[in-house]
Design a protein around this motif. Structure first.
Motif, short mmCIF file in Angstrom:
data_model
loop_
_atom_site.label_atom_id
_atom_site.label_comp_id
_atom_site.label_asym_id
_atom_site.label_seq_id
_atom_site.Cartn_x
_atom_site.Cartn_y
_atom_site.Cartn_z
N TYR A 31 6.73 54.27 4.55
CA TYR A 31 7.47 55.40 5.14
C TYR A 31 8.74 55.69 4.34
CZ TYR A 31 10.06 58.37 8.35
OH TYR A 31 10.78 59.42 8.90
N THR A 32 9.52 54.66 4.05
CA THR A 32 10.77 54.90 3.31
C THR A 32 10.48 55.36 1.88
OG1 THR A 32 10.92 52.51 2.87
CG2 THR A 32 12.21 53.38 4.71
N LEU A 33 9.36 54.90 1.31
CA LEU A 33 8.98 55.40 -0.01
C LEU A 33 8.62 56.87 0.07
CD1 LEU A 33 8.32 55.01 -3.01
CD2 LEU A 33 6.02 54.33 -2.34
N LEU A 34 7.84 57.25 1.07
CA LEU A 34 7.45 58.65 1.25
C LEU A 34 8.68 59.55 1.35
CD1 LEU A 34 5.40 60.92 1.87
CD2 LEU A 34 5.46 60.18 4.26
N ILE A 35 9.65 59.15 2.14
CA ILE A 35 10.86 59.94 2.31
C ILE A 35 11.64 60.00 1.00
CG2 ILE A 35 13.05 60.16 3.54
CD1 ILE A 35 10.49 60.70 5.21
N PRO A 62 9.60 56.77 11.55
CA PRO A 62 9.41 58.11 12.12
C PRO A 62 9.93 58.25 13.54
CG PRO A 62 7.30 56.98 11.87
CD PRO A 62 8.31 56.18 11.12
N TYR A 63 9.89 57.18 14.32
CA TYR A 63 10.33 57.25 15.71
C TYR A 63 11.84 57.50 15.80
CZ TYR A 63 5.70 55.43 16.72
OH TYR A 63 4.34 55.26 16.80
N ASP A 64 12.60 56.85 14.95
CA ASP A 64 14.04 57.09 14.93
C ASP A 64 14.37 58.42 14.26
OD1 ASP A 64 14.73 54.78 16.28
OD2 ASP A 64 14.92 53.58 14.45
N MET A 65 13.56 58.80 13.27
CA MET A 65 13.84 60.04 12.53
C MET A 65 13.73 61.25 13.45
SD MET A 65 14.86 60.82 9.44
CE MET A 65 14.28 59.54 8.31
N VAL A 66 12.73 61.28 14.33
CA VAL A 66 12.56 62.46 15.19
C VAL A 66 13.65 62.55 16.26
CG1 VAL A 66 10.07 62.59 14.81
CG2 VAL A 66 10.96 61.26 16.76
N LYS A 67 14.41 61.46 16.45
CA LYS A 67 15.53 61.53 17.38
C LYS A 67 16.69 62.33 16.80
CE LYS A 67 14.46 57.02 19.46
NZ LYS A 67 14.94 55.62 19.62
N LEU A 68 16.69 62.46 15.46
CA LEU A 68 17.70 63.28 14.79
C LEU A 68 17.25 64.73 14.79
CD1 LEU A 68 18.36 61.10 11.61
CD2 LEU A 68 19.68 61.10 13.74
N LEU A 93 7.08 65.90 9.23
CA LEU A 93 6.08 64.88 8.89
C LEU A 93 6.23 63.65 9.79
CD1 LEU A 93 7.18 62.22 7.06
CD2 LEU A 93 7.45 63.99 5.34
N SER A 94 7.47 63.36 10.20
CA SER A 94 7.68 62.23 11.11
C SER A 94 6.99 62.47 12.45
CB SER A 94 9.17 61.98 11.31
OG SER A 94 9.80 61.64 10.09
N GLU A 95 7.07 63.69 12.93
CA GLU A 95 6.38 64.04 14.19
C GLU A 95 4.87 63.89 14.04
OE1 GLU A 95 7.82 68.02 14.94
OE2 GLU A 95 9.15 67.27 16.53
N ILE A 96 4.35 64.35 12.91
CA ILE A 96 2.90 64.26 12.68
C ILE A 96 2.45 62.81 12.55
CG2 ILE A 96 1.05 64.80 11.04
CD1 ILE A 96 2.51 67.43 10.46
N LEU A 97 3.23 61.99 11.86
CA LEU A 97 2.88 60.57 11.74
C LEU A 97 2.79 59.91 13.11
CD1 LEU A 97 4.98 59.41 8.64
CD2 LEU A 97 2.56 60.00 8.73
N ILE A 98 3.69 60.27 14.00
CA ILE A 98 3.68 59.71 15.35
C ILE A 98 2.48 60.22 16.15
CG2 ILE A 98 4.90 59.68 17.57
CD1 ILE A 98 7.53 59.81 15.93
N ASN A 99 2.25 61.53 16.08
CA ASN A 99 1.22 62.15 16.91
C ASN A 99 -0.20 61.92 16.40
OD1 ASN A 99 3.20 63.20 18.64
ND2 ASN A 99 3.41 65.08 17.42
N LYS A 100 -0.36 61.81 15.09
CA LYS A 100 -1.71 61.72 14.52
C LYS A 100 -2.04 60.38 13.87
CE LYS A 100 -2.52 66.65 13.61
NZ LYS A 100 -2.96 67.64 12.59
N GLU A 113 -1.32 64.88 1.89
CA GLU A 113 -1.03 66.24 1.40
C GLU A 113 -1.01 67.26 2.53
OE1 GLU A 113 -3.10 67.43 -2.20
OE2 GLU A 113 -3.29 65.33 -2.80
N ALA A 114 -1.49 66.88 3.70
CA ALA A 114 -1.43 67.77 4.86
C ALA A 114 -0.07 67.70 5.55
CB ALA A 114 -2.52 67.40 5.87
N LEU A 115 0.76 66.72 5.17
CA LEU A 115 2.08 66.59 5.77
C LEU A 115 3.05 67.63 5.20
CD1 LEU A 115 2.44 62.69 5.61
CD2 LEU A 115 1.89 64.07 7.63
#
Length: 222
Positions: A31-35, A62-68, A93-100, A113-115
């Motif tokens: 995750y941190t690499l992706l960001i 992603p869970y903490d990121m979507v809080k921002l 993308l953080s929302e999508i990682l959580i939801n999907k 690549e869909a993110l």
């Protein structure tokens, strides 16, 4: 030299110079690499590595990121440039990682690549460096050197990637693309290029490239 002999020379030379090669972007997980890779677009690794500790201290998953809010993310990452687009991408993308994907970065090209804000190069970096799946991400250094070495036409990065994958053994892709990036930065930059230090281009380089370099040097000395 034949084309294969040139390829072998590149591999041997890079292995001599860079037997161990660090990943330029600081990170601790996929995750941190992706960001970090997303932030590196139109920026430098040095600048990104200055900003990611600040961002990841607040949100490194992603869970903490979507809080921002998008605005809060943008304020933190503003120094790396393109912050409006990148902040939306990071939040989305953080929302999508959580939801999907149960909050995890998928080890899959199509899913990556869909993110939002994740293109083929970013996906390739994550696949190769986070999951050790063969990929050959092409940045400006690789694109430049593949042309200088006569391995690609230099028309676009898509063609350069195809040529690199065709020429180099698949089991070397993940290490080799990092070696070429470091070599490009240290020995064959776009600006301030010194051919005397650039042993690979000096040995196997495209004739037109060497000729153009020599013309520029001659004009400087005149």
């Amino acid at each position: 030299m034949t084309k294969q002999e040139k390829v072998d020379f590149v591999i041997e030379t890079l292995n001599d110079i860079y037997p161990q090669i660090p990943i330029p972007l600081d990170h601790k997980d996929p995750y941190t690499l992706l960001i970090a890779v997303l932030l590196s677009a139109q920026s430098t690794d040095v600048r990104v590595n200055q900003i990611t500790p600040i961002l990841f201290e607040v949100a490194d998953n992603p869970y903490d990121m979507v809080k921002l809010s998008v605005e809060e993310i943008r304020d933190i990452i503003k120094p790396v440039g393109l912050s409006p687009m990148k902040s939306k991408g990071i939040h989305g993308l953080s929302e999508i990682l959580i939801n999907k994907h149960d909050g995890k970065v998928p080890a899959d090209f199509e899913a990556l690549e869909a993110l939002p804000a994740v293109g083929h190069k970013t996906a390739s970096v994550v696949m190769s460096q986070a999951f050790n799946i063969p990929a050959f991400p092409v940045d400006t250094h690789i694109h430049r050197l593949m042309y200088r070495w006569g391995f690609s036409t230099g028309k676009n990065v898509v063609q350069t990637e195809k040529d690199a994958k065709r020429l180099f053994p698949q089991d070397l892709w993940n290490k080799l693309h990092l070696q070429i990036i470091w070599y490009g930065r240290q020995y064959s930059p776009a600006r301030g290029w010194d051919l005397e230090k650039d042993i690979i281009t000096r040995t196997i380089g495209r004739k037109s490239v060497l000729s153009e370099y020599n013309k520029k040097i001659s004009l400087k000395k005149a």
